[in-house]
Design a protein around this motif. Structure first.
Motif, PDB file in Angstrom:
ATOM      1  N   HIS A   1       0.856  -1.185   0.000  1.00  0.00           N
ATOM      2  CA  HIS A   1       0.000   0.000   0.000  1.00  0.00           C
ATOM      3  C   HIS A   1       0.890   1.233   0.000  1.00  0.00           C
ATOM      4  CE1 HIS A   1      -2.884   3.048   1.066  1.00  0.00           C
ATOM      5  NE2 HIS A   1      -3.895   2.167   1.046  1.00  0.00           N
ATOM      6  N   CYS A   2       0.974   1.909  -1.145  1.00  0.00           N
ATOM      7  CA  CYS A   2       1.811   3.104  -1.259  1.00  0.00           C
ATOM      8  C   CYS A   2       0.969   4.351  -0.990  1.00  0.00           C
ATOM      9  CB  CYS A   2       2.428   3.190  -2.650  1.00  0.00           C
ATOM     10  SG  CYS A   2       3.624   1.877  -2.993  1.00  0.00           S
ATOM     11  N   PRO A   3       1.494   5.286  -0.212  1.00  0.00           N
ATOM     12  CA  PRO A   3       0.752   6.513   0.078  1.00  0.00           C
ATOM     13  C   PRO A   3       0.491   7.329  -1.187  1.00  0.00           C
ATOM     14  CG  PRO A   3       2.629   6.245   1.564  1.00  0.00           C
ATOM     15  CD  PRO A   3       2.793   5.240   0.482  1.00  0.00           C
ATOM     16  N   ALA A   4      -0.521   8.160  -1.144  1.00  0.00           N
ATOM     17  CA  ALA A   4      -0.822   9.048  -2.265  1.00  0.00           C
ATOM     18  C   ALA A   4       0.389   9.912  -2.580  1.00  0.00           C
ATOM     19  CB  ALA A   4      -2.024   9.927  -1.920  1.00  0.00           C
ATOM     20  N   GLY A   5       0.647  10.115  -3.846  1.00  0.00           N
ATOM     21  CA  GLY A   5       1.780  10.924  -4.261  1.00  0.00           C
ATOM     22  C   GLY A   5       3.056  10.132  -4.454  1.00  0.00           C
ATOM     23  N   THR A   6       3.030   8.826  -4.144  1.00  0.00           N
ATOM     24  CA  THR A   6       4.196   7.974  -4.363  1.00  0.00           C
ATOM     25  C   THR A   6       3.905   7.026  -5.529  1.00  0.00           C
ATOM     26  OG1 THR A   6       3.503   6.233  -2.825  1.00  0.00           O
ATOM     27  CG2 THR A   6       4.724   8.102  -1.912  1.00  0.00           C
ATOM     28  N   MET A   7       4.858   6.154  -5.813  1.00  0.00           N
ATOM     29  CA  MET A   7       4.700   5.212  -6.917  1.00  0.00           C
ATOM     30  C   MET A   7       5.042   3.807  -6.456  1.00  0.00           C
ATOM     31  SD  MET A   7       6.482   7.448  -9.988  1.00  0.00           S
ATOM     32  CE  MET A   7       6.028   6.309 -11.288  1.00  0.00           C
ATOM     33  N   LEU A   8       4.399   2.831  -7.058  1.00  0.00           N
ATOM     34  CA  LEU A   8       4.672   1.426  -6.779  1.00  0.00           C
ATOM     35  C   LEU A   8       5.927   1.010  -7.534  1.00  0.00           C
ATOM     36  CD1 LEU A   8       3.494  -1.173  -5.410  1.00  0.00           C
ATOM     37  CD2 LEU A   8       2.363  -1.624  -7.609  1.00  0.00           C
ATOM     38  N   GLU A   9       6.857   0.385  -6.835  1.00  0.00           N
ATOM     39  CA  GLU A   9       8.126  -0.035  -7.431  1.00  0.00           C
ATOM     40  C   GLU A   9       8.243  -1.553  -7.426  1.00  0.00           C
ATOM     41  OE1 GLU A   9      11.583   3.096  -6.480  1.00  0.00           O
ATOM     42  OE2 GLU A   9      10.861   2.027  -4.724  1.00  0.00           O
ATOM     43  N   SER A  10       8.888  -2.080  -8.459  1.00  0.00           N
ATOM     44  CA  SER A  10       9.211  -3.503  -8.520  1.00  0.00           C
ATOM     45  C   SER A  10      10.708  -3.662  -8.730  1.00  0.00           C
ATOM     46  CB  SER A  10       8.457  -4.183  -9.675  1.00  0.00           C
ATOM     47  OG  SER A  10       8.912  -5.510  -9.851  1.00  0.00           O
ATOM     48  N   TYR A  11      11.331  -4.484  -7.897  1.00  0.00           N
ATOM     49  CA  TYR A  11      12.756  -4.810  -8.016  1.00  0.00           C
ATOM     50  C   TYR A  11      12.890  -6.308  -8.266  1.00  0.00           C
ATOM     51  CZ  TYR A  11      14.229  -0.290  -6.085  1.00  0.00           C
ATOM     52  OH  TYR A  11      14.451   1.051  -5.883  1.00  0.00           O
ATOM     53  N   LEU A  12      13.750  -6.662  -9.199  1.00  0.00           N
ATOM     54  CA  LEU A  12      13.966  -8.075  -9.507  1.00  0.00           C
ATOM     55  C   LEU A  12      15.418  -8.286  -9.895  1.00  0.00           C
ATOM     56  CD1 LEU A  12      12.812 -10.945 -10.055  1.00  0.00           C
ATOM     57  CD2 LEU A  12      12.358 -10.180 -12.398  1.00  0.00           C
ATOM     58  N   ASP A  13      16.117  -9.180  -9.191  1.00  0.00           N
ATOM     59  CA  ASP A  13      17.511  -9.507  -9.493  1.00  0.00           C
ATOM     60  C   ASP A  13      17.582 -10.837 -10.235  1.00  0.00           C
ATOM     61  OD1 ASP A  13      18.384  -7.228  -8.275  1.00  0.00           O
ATOM     62  OD2 ASP A  13      19.164  -8.217  -6.478  1.00  0.00           O
ATOM     63  N   PHE A  14      18.274 -10.833 -11.357  1.00  0.00           N
ATOM     64  CA  PHE A  14      18.502 -12.050 -12.121  1.00  0.00           C
ATOM     65  C   PHE A  14      19.741 -12.776 -11.572  1.00  0.00           C
ATOM     66  CE2 PHE A  14      15.635  -9.809 -14.764  1.00  0.00           C
ATOM     67  CZ  PHE A  14      15.128 -10.679 -15.735  1.00  0.00           C
ATOM     68  N   PRO A  15      19.848 -14.083 -11.790  1.00  0.00           N
ATOM     69  CA  PRO A  15      21.043 -14.814 -11.326  1.00  0.00           C
ATOM     70  C   PRO A  15      22.290 -14.362 -12.068  1.00  0.00           C
ATOM     71  CG  PRO A  15      19.656 -16.215 -12.708  1.00  0.00           C
ATOM     72  CD  PRO A  15      18.874 -14.968 -12.451  1.00  0.00           C
ATOM     73  N   GLN A  16      23.442 -14.463 -11.395  1.00  0.00           N
ATOM     74  CA  GLN A  16      24.678 -13.945 -11.972  1.00  0.00           C
ATOM     75  C   GLN A  16      25.787 -14.988 -12.108  1.00  0.00           C
ATOM     76  OE1 GLN A  16      24.777 -11.629  -8.006  1.00  0.00           O
ATOM     77  NE2 GLN A  16      26.691 -11.059  -8.977  1.00  0.00           N
ATOM     78  N   CYS A  17      25.416 -16.249 -12.114  1.00  0.00           N
ATOM     79  CA  CYS A  17      26.392 -17.318 -12.338  1.00  0.00           C
ATOM     80  C   CYS A  17      25.889 -18.203 -13.480  1.00  0.00           C
ATOM     81  CB  CYS A  17      26.587 -18.160 -11.078  1.00  0.00           C
ATOM     82  SG  CYS A  17      27.207 -17.221  -9.653  1.00  0.00           S
ATOM     83  N   TRP A  18      26.726 -18.444 -14.467  1.00  0.00           N
ATOM     84  CA  TRP A  18      26.350 -19.173 -15.678  1.00  0.00           C
ATOM     85  C   TRP A  18      27.108 -20.496 -15.720  1.00  0.00           C
ATOM     86  CZ3 TRP A  18      29.201 -18.430 -20.809  1.00  0.00           C
ATOM     87  CH2 TRP A  18      28.557 -19.114 -21.841  1.00  0.00           C
ATOM     88  N   ASN A  19      26.493 -21.518 -16.327  1.00  0.00           N
ATOM     89  CA  ASN A  19      27.183 -22.821 -16.390  1.00  0.00           C
ATOM     90  C   ASN A  19      28.275 -22.864 -17.448  1.00  0.00           C
ATOM     91  OD1 ASN A  19      25.862 -23.217 -18.853  1.00  0.00           O
ATOM     92  ND2 ASN A  19      24.487 -24.805 -18.076  1.00  0.00           N
TER      93      ASN A  19
END
Length: 410
Positions: A302-320
């Motif tokens: 629940h974001c207060p009025a005047g703010t924005m909803l944010e999404s953060y997503l980290d991808f994996p950083q090790c490859w085979n």
């Protein structure tokens, strides 16, 4: 020949700021600096003679291929020119290499030698510079009157010690397509919002992406990024802030130094579109812009009025190190363990962090994703960076732990 990526020169990954004067004319950085070589012909041609500023003294190697000479500049510095003052025994072919620790090297230039003074233009940042000769022009060893490295004694502007570069890639289009999970099946997916490459659809391949155009800053990033579409009160809402960070964080500094570029055509999915609860598979986080007191959550907040909803997503950083994709689009990648990459996925690559800011706030019951609840947030990445551009950013920003902008410059 060692071709590992350049090693970081900073022993700490905390954020620090180093104030520097404005750029001036290139300075001679190598004169009098510590220097080493693969061999020395005799006591009359010592390696130090190549950086002593005296064109009457020279270094000469043993009569064999390959040979090298390397100078330590003391700290990472922007380099724009290397001048080789060859004696008659020059190298017909050589590589110019850089490193952070003097042990792991990356080639920044391949060239053919010429007798006399040879001026090479480069654009990199490094502490150690090495001339690696692979073919002698004569029966003798290679020999230099002077080995000169020019650049800035200190980088211009403040340098932030964070391993990072970024791409700002706005929303381009919506389609019920997914060229990673259901390739060549238009309409077979839930609705996705696409960013970056304007051509992405169910039939996209690395070749079609490279032939396409991008709205990213920088425009050279032809990669495609997509997420499930967000709906507020049943209406599709697209993010107005769309930044994709390429980071070195999450692993030790010595691992950051070994980070390699993503292979061209790599395809990765992060998060779980089929999650039924906010569990361990929920990689994404939701928060509010300018309302840190709300805290982060795996589900909508629940974001207060005047703010924005944010999404953060980290991808994996090790490859085979082998596969550009896998059956579940995840198994060829791994998240680090205890600050390093596991033996099953030994190749460190940049951590891709997706940050999206939606112009909505208020009751989270109003929101849903095309894949379901907030904890089903996931991201898809199809790498179509031109290989040289991505390699430069990894070399100049990630490996030496330097914060760069969208242009890949500090």
């Amino acid at each position: 020949m060692v071709t590992a990526l350049a090693v970081a020169v900073s022993a700490a990954s905390v954020v620090t700021f180093v104030a520097s004067p404005a750029s001036a004319a290139p300075e001679l950085l190598s004169q009098g600096r510590p220097v080493t070589a693969s061999s020395v012909e005799n006591g009359g041609t010592p390696v130090q003679a190549a950086v002593d500023g005296n064109t009457g003294t020279r270094w000469s190697s043993a009569a064999a291929d390959p040979q090298w000479i390397a100078v330590d500049l003391g700290s990472a510095k922007p380099i724009n020119q290397v001048v080789l003052n060859w004696e008659a025994a020059y190298a017909r072919a050589f590589q110019l290499q850089t490193s952070g620790d003097g042990a792991n090297w990356t080639t920044v230039l391949n060239a053919g030698g010429t007798a006399g003074v040879q001026t090479l233009t480069v654009n990199t940042t490094a502490r150690h510079v090495r001339l690696y000769t692979t073919q002698r022009a004569t029966q003798y060893g290679v020999s230099l009157w002077e080995f000169q490295v020019f650049g800035d004694a200190a980088p211009s502007g403040p340098i932030v010690r964070v391993a990072e570069f970024l791409a700002d890639c706005p929303f381009t289009h919506r389609l019920p397509d997914d060229p990673i999970v259901v390739p060549n099946l238009p309409g077979a997916s839930h609705m996705h919002s696409f960013f970056g490459n304007r051509t992405t659809n169910a039939h996209s391949t690395v070749q079609s992406l490279l032939a396409g155009t991008s709205n990213c800053n920088p425009s050279v990033d032809l990669s495609s990024y997509w997420v499930p579409t967000l709906y507020a009160d049943g209406q599709a809402v697209e993010p107005t802030g769309t930044t994709f960070y390429y980071l070195g964080e999450g692993v030790r500094d010595d691992v950051i130094a070994r980070i390699q570029p993503f292979p061209l055509g790599l395809r990765v999915v992060a998060g779980n579109a089929k999650a039924t609860a906010p569990d361990a598979t929920t990689i994404s986080r939701w928060s509010c812009l300018h309302a840190g007191h709300v805290g982060a959550s795996k589900d909508f907040v629940h974001c207060p009025a005047g703010t924005m909803l944010e999404s953060y997503l980290d991808f994996p950083q090790c490859w085979n190190g082998r596969d550009l994709d896998s059956a579940d689009h995840k198994s060829h990648m791994s998240y680090p363990v205890a600050g390093t990459c596991p033996s099953t996925h030994p190749v460190p690559v940049p951590k891709l962090r997706q940050v999206l800011r939606y112009p909505v706030s208020g009751d989270p019951a109003r929101f849903r994703l095309s894949s379901g609840a907030g904890f089903t947030m996931h991201g898809d990445f199809f790498n179509a960076w031109p290989e040289a551009e991505l390699a430069r950013r990894v070399r100049d920003c990630i490996n030496p732990i330097v914060k760069c902008g969208a242009d890949g410059r500090p």
